[in-house]
Design a protein around this motif. Structure first.
Motif, PDB file in Angstrom:
ATOM      1  N   PRO A 196      22.567   6.247 -13.916  1.00 47.86           N
ATOM      2  CA  PRO A 196      22.183   5.566 -15.153  1.00 47.86           C
ATOM      3  C   PRO A 196      22.879   4.229 -15.353  1.00 47.86           C
ATOM      4  N   TYR A 197      24.092   4.055 -14.810  1.00 43.69           N
ATOM      5  CA  TYR A 197      24.803   2.799 -15.000  1.00 43.69           C
ATOM      6  C   TYR A 197      24.206   1.687 -14.135  1.00 43.69           C
ATOM      7  N   VAL A 198      23.833   2.026 -12.897  1.00 39.09           N
ATOM      8  CA  VAL A 198      23.168   1.046 -12.048  1.00 39.09           C
ATOM      9  C   VAL A 198      21.812   0.675 -12.639  1.00 39.09           C
ATOM     10  N   HIS A 199      21.083   1.689 -13.070  1.00 41.10           N
ATOM     11  CA  HIS A 199      19.758   1.468 -13.652  1.00 41.10           C
ATOM     12  C   HIS A 199      19.852   0.595 -14.909  1.00 41.10           C
ATOM     13  N   GLN A 200      20.794   0.925 -15.775  1.00 43.22           N
ATOM     14  CA  GLN A 200      20.958   0.162 -17.013  1.00 43.22           C
ATOM     15  C   GLN A 200      21.386  -1.273 -16.728  1.00 43.22           C
ATOM     16  N   ALA A 201      22.271  -1.459 -15.766  1.00 46.35           N
ATOM     17  CA  ALA A 201      22.716  -2.809 -15.421  1.00 46.35           C
ATOM     18  C   ALA A 201      21.553  -3.647 -14.902  1.00 46.35           C
ATOM     19  N   ALA A 202      20.676  -3.038 -14.108  1.00 52.57           N
ATOM     20  CA  ALA A 202      19.499  -3.755 -13.624  1.00 52.57           C
ATOM     21  C   ALA A 202      18.600  -4.161 -14.781  1.00 52.57           C
ATOM     22  N   PHE A 203      18.412  -3.261 -15.738  1.00 53.78           N
ATOM     23  CA  PHE A 203      17.612  -3.587 -16.917  1.00 53.78           C
ATOM     24  C   PHE A 203      18.163  -4.807 -17.641  1.00 53.78           C
ATOM     25  N   HIS A 204      19.474  -4.817 -17.889  1.00 56.33           N
ATOM     26  CA  HIS A 204      20.073  -5.929 -18.630  1.00 56.33           C
ATOM     27  C   HIS A 204      20.035  -7.224 -17.819  1.00 56.33           C
ATOM     28  N   CYS A 205      20.226  -7.121 -16.499  1.00 51.96           N
ATOM     29  CA  CYS A 205      20.146  -8.328 -15.662  1.00 51.96           C
ATOM     30  C   CYS A 205      18.752  -8.943 -15.739  1.00 51.96           C
ATOM     31  N   LEU A 206      17.737  -8.130 -15.581  1.00 47.24           N
ATOM     32  CA  LEU A 206      16.368  -8.632 -15.628  1.00 47.24           C
ATOM     33  C   LEU A 206      16.043  -9.181 -17.015  1.00 47.24           C
ATOM     34  N   ARG A 207      16.544  -8.518 -18.024  1.00 44.44           N
ATOM     35  CA  ARG A 207      16.337  -9.014 -19.394  1.00 44.44           C
ATOM     36  C   ARG A 207      17.013 -10.368 -19.568  1.00 44.44           C
ATOM     37  N   GLY A 208      18.208 -10.521 -19.004  1.00 41.39           N
ATOM     38  CA  GLY A 208      18.906 -11.794 -19.087  1.00 41.39           C
ATOM     39  C   GLY A 208      18.129 -12.917 -18.417  1.00 41.39           C
ATOM     40  N   HIS A 209      17.576 -12.645 -17.248  1.00 47.05           N
ATOM     41  CA  HIS A 209      16.793 -13.670 -16.554  1.00 47.05           C
ATOM     42  C   HIS A 209      15.537 -14.025 -17.343  1.00 47.05           C
ATOM     43  N   ASN A 210      14.924 -13.033 -17.954  1.00 43.58           N
ATOM     44  CA  ASN A 210      13.728 -13.289 -18.744  1.00 43.58           C
ATOM     45  C   ASN A 210      14.058 -14.148 -19.970  1.00 43.58           C
ATOM     46  N   LEU A 211      15.157 -13.848 -20.636  1.00 43.12           N
ATOM     47  CA  LEU A 211      15.580 -14.646 -21.793  1.00 43.12           C
ATOM     48  C   LEU A 211      15.923 -16.071 -21.376  1.00 43.12           C
ATOM     49  N   ARG A 212      16.609 -16.190 -20.268  1.00 44.11           N
ATOM     50  CA  ARG A 212      16.958 -17.527 -19.785  1.00 44.11           C
ATOM     51  C   ARG A 212      15.704 -18.332 -19.448  1.00 44.11           C
ATOM     52  N   HIS A 213      14.728 -17.670 -18.854  1.00 43.75           N
ATOM     53  CA  HIS A 213      13.477 -18.333 -18.498  1.00 43.75           C
ATOM     54  C   HIS A 213      12.780 -18.903 -19.732  1.00 43.75           C
ATOM     55  N   HIS A 214      12.973 -18.244 -20.869  1.00 45.88           N
ATOM     56  CA  HIS A 214      12.361 -18.706 -22.120  1.00 45.88           C
ATOM     57  C   HIS A 214      13.341 -19.512 -22.980  1.00 45.88           C
ATOM     58  N   PHE A 216      16.361 -18.935 -24.033  1.00 49.89           N
ATOM     59  CA  PHE A 216      17.277 -18.246 -24.944  1.00 49.89           C
ATOM     60  C   PHE A 216      18.596 -18.015 -24.203  1.00 49.89           C
ATOM     61  N   ASP A 217      19.343 -19.094 -24.000  1.00 47.23           N
ATOM     62  CA  ASP A 217      20.524 -19.015 -23.145  1.00 47.23           C
ATOM     63  C   ASP A 217      21.632 -18.149 -23.733  1.00 47.23           C
ATOM     64  N   VAL A 218      21.869 -18.270 -25.027  1.00 49.79           N
ATOM     65  CA  VAL A 218      22.937 -17.470 -25.644  1.00 49.79           C
ATOM     66  C   VAL A 218      22.586 -15.988 -25.569  1.00 49.79           C
ATOM     67  N   GLU A 219      21.327 -15.675 -25.878  1.00 47.32           N
ATOM     68  CA  GLU A 219      20.899 -14.281 -25.806  1.00 47.32           C
ATOM     69  C   GLU A 219      20.958 -13.774 -24.364  1.00 47.32           C
ATOM     70  N   ALA A 220      20.677 -14.665 -23.414  1.00 46.72           N
ATOM     71  CA  ALA A 220      20.766 -14.284 -22.002  1.00 46.72           C
ATOM     72  C   ALA A 220      22.198 -13.930 -21.621  1.00 46.72           C
ATOM     73  N   VAL A 221      23.164 -14.680 -22.142  1.00 49.38           N
ATOM     74  CA  VAL A 221      24.569 -14.383 -21.866  1.00 49.38           C
ATOM     75  C   VAL A 221      24.918 -12.978 -22.342  1.00 49.38           C
ATOM     76  N   VAL A 222      24.430 -12.609 -23.524  1.00 47.85           N
ATOM     77  CA  VAL A 222      24.680 -11.256 -24.038  1.00 47.85           C
ATOM     78  C   VAL A 222      24.125 -10.212 -23.079  1.00 47.85           C
ATOM     79  N   ALA A 223      22.895 -10.430 -22.603  1.00 47.08           N
ATOM     80  CA  ALA A 223      22.277  -9.474 -21.680  1.00 47.08           C
ATOM     81  C   ALA A 223      23.059  -9.383 -20.373  1.00 47.08           C
ATOM     82  N   PHE A 224      23.476 -10.521 -19.829  1.00 42.51           N
ATOM     83  CA  PHE A 224      24.242 -10.496 -18.580  1.00 42.51           C
ATOM     84  C   PHE A 224      25.588  -9.796 -18.765  1.00 42.51           C
ATOM     85  N   ASP A 225      26.212 -10.012 -19.925  1.00 43.55           N
ATOM     86  CA  ASP A 225      27.482  -9.325 -20.171  1.00 43.55           C
ATOM     87  C   ASP A 225      27.258  -7.823 -20.332  1.00 43.55           C
ATOM     88  N   CYS A 226      26.121  -7.426 -20.919  1.00 43.06           N
ATOM     89  CA  CYS A 226      25.800  -5.997 -21.015  1.00 43.06           C
ATOM     90  C   CYS A 226      25.642  -5.393 -19.624  1.00 43.06           C
TER      91      CYS A 226
END
Length: 349
Positions: A196-214, A216-226
């Motif tokens: 679950p930790y690897v899976h969850q980390a992948a989710f947050h990484c992909l979410r961070g890239h998606n936010l950055r693409h749009h 939302f850099d600050v929100e992307a930082v939160v996702a990458f830190d998650c």
């Protein structure tokens, strides 16, 4: 197809002593005993779950693994998984409607988690090899069931059938796909997304890239830190570990530790909380660091996924799914159920 959420109940089997009354709790425990007796009888029951990922029609790669496959499918990119058939056939076993709701939904979500873990591997391949961000929920889904009435002759045959099932109006040319589409050899094919930790980390990484693409850099930082926080939970094994210590444990240079700490600072000052200073200028604090932050999150995730095998807590390819279900009962409950939401809901009604 997405199902409406069932009534929510507190944890069972000793996971939480609050919540249901004693009578309901006793019934749930008897229901779990019934599952323990029934699942071995369904050892050969399987379901092939297939999803067509929207926006993936331009991807051109193939994944072949013993129990899942990914392939181009017209306007979609298809992912098929062979999972234990836990999502149906429980009505005769649970006559009490509340018990049926709790346990049949839990089994449904548990088998969904197995399928989604395979989809997540493909999402990571699509990102790393093709810079494509996809979502695991596709608009086209197909489910094929195998059991006593329809035995599965072989995993490969079942996966072949699933490819055609994704597009019932036409037949996929298997020979063309297998002979002309490049076969991916990504490390994600064998990384353990059932953890679950690897899976969850992948989710947050992909979410961070998606936010950055749009943008939302600050929100992307939160996702990458998650994502990094999820990795820390994998590595610390019950103890505390700082982001700098995490980077060191993964063999990254001291500069990576400093950047990870700065990421955490940005999260706390601007992203995860209201913040107390120069909020209009928060983007300037991220600045050009966002690319380095994104790359660091990807690197930490990949190194942690490779290190997982040396601290393995969740078996990724069990022979006995029934035994796996009970061995990892608490993990599944924590991962797929609604216990915390249920507790909040009970406190605020």
């Amino acid at each position: 197809k997405k199902r409406d959420c069932p009534p929510l109940f507190c944890a069972i089997c000793g996971l939480d002593t609050s919540g249901p009354d004693a009578q309901l709790r006793a019934k749930v425990l008897r229901g779990i005993d019934a599952i323990a007796k029934e699942l071995p009888k369904r050892h050969d029951w399987r379901e092939v779950m297939t999803v067509g990922l929207d926006g993936g029609g331009d991807l051109s790669f193939l994944v072949q693994a013993p129990n899942f496959r990914a392939f181009p499918a017209g306007n979609y990119f298809g992912v098929s998984s062979i999972v234990p058939a836990w999502g149906y056939g429980w009505r005769s076993l649970f006559r009490d409607e509340k018990i049926y709701d709790i346990l049949s939904w839990f089994l449904h979500y548990a088998r969904q988690y197995i399928h989604r873990s395979n989809v997540a591997r493909v999402l990571m391949i699509a990102w790393e090899e093709h810079s494509k961000i996809l979502h695991p929920f596709g608009s086209r889904t197909v489910s094929l069931r195998y059991g006593p009435q329809r035995p599965m002759t072989s995993a490969q045959n079942a996966l072949d059938v699933s490819m055609n099932a994704l597009r019932p109006s036409s037949t996929i040319d298997h020979d063309f796909i297998f002979n002309s589409i490049p076969l991916s050899n990504s490390a994600w094919i064998n990384r353990n997304m059932l953890d679950p930790y690897v899976h969850q980390a992948a989710f947050h990484c992909l979410r961070g890239h998606n936010l950055r693409h749009h943008s939302f850099d600050v929100e992307a930082v939160v996702a990458f830190d998650c994502a990094i926080q999820s990795v820390a939970r994998l590595l610390r094994n019950g103890g505390k570990i700082s982001r700098r210590q995490l980077c060191k444990a993964l063999g990254l240079p001291s500069e990576a530790g400093s950047l990870a700490e700065y990421m955490y600072f940005l999260r706390n000052e601007f992203g995860a909380h209201a913040g107390g200073w120069r909020w209009w200028d928060a983007g300037e604090m991220v600045g050009e660091n966002i690319e380095d932050i994104a790359n660091l999150a990807d690197e930490i995730l990949a190194k942690a996924a490779d290190a997982e095998v040396h601290m393995r807590a969740v078996e990724p390819d069990p022979v006995d799914w029934a035994g796996w279900f009970f061995q990892h009962f608490k993990m599944l409950w924590d991962t797929v159920w609604f216990e915390n939401f249920d507790r909040w809901n009970a406190q605020h009604q």
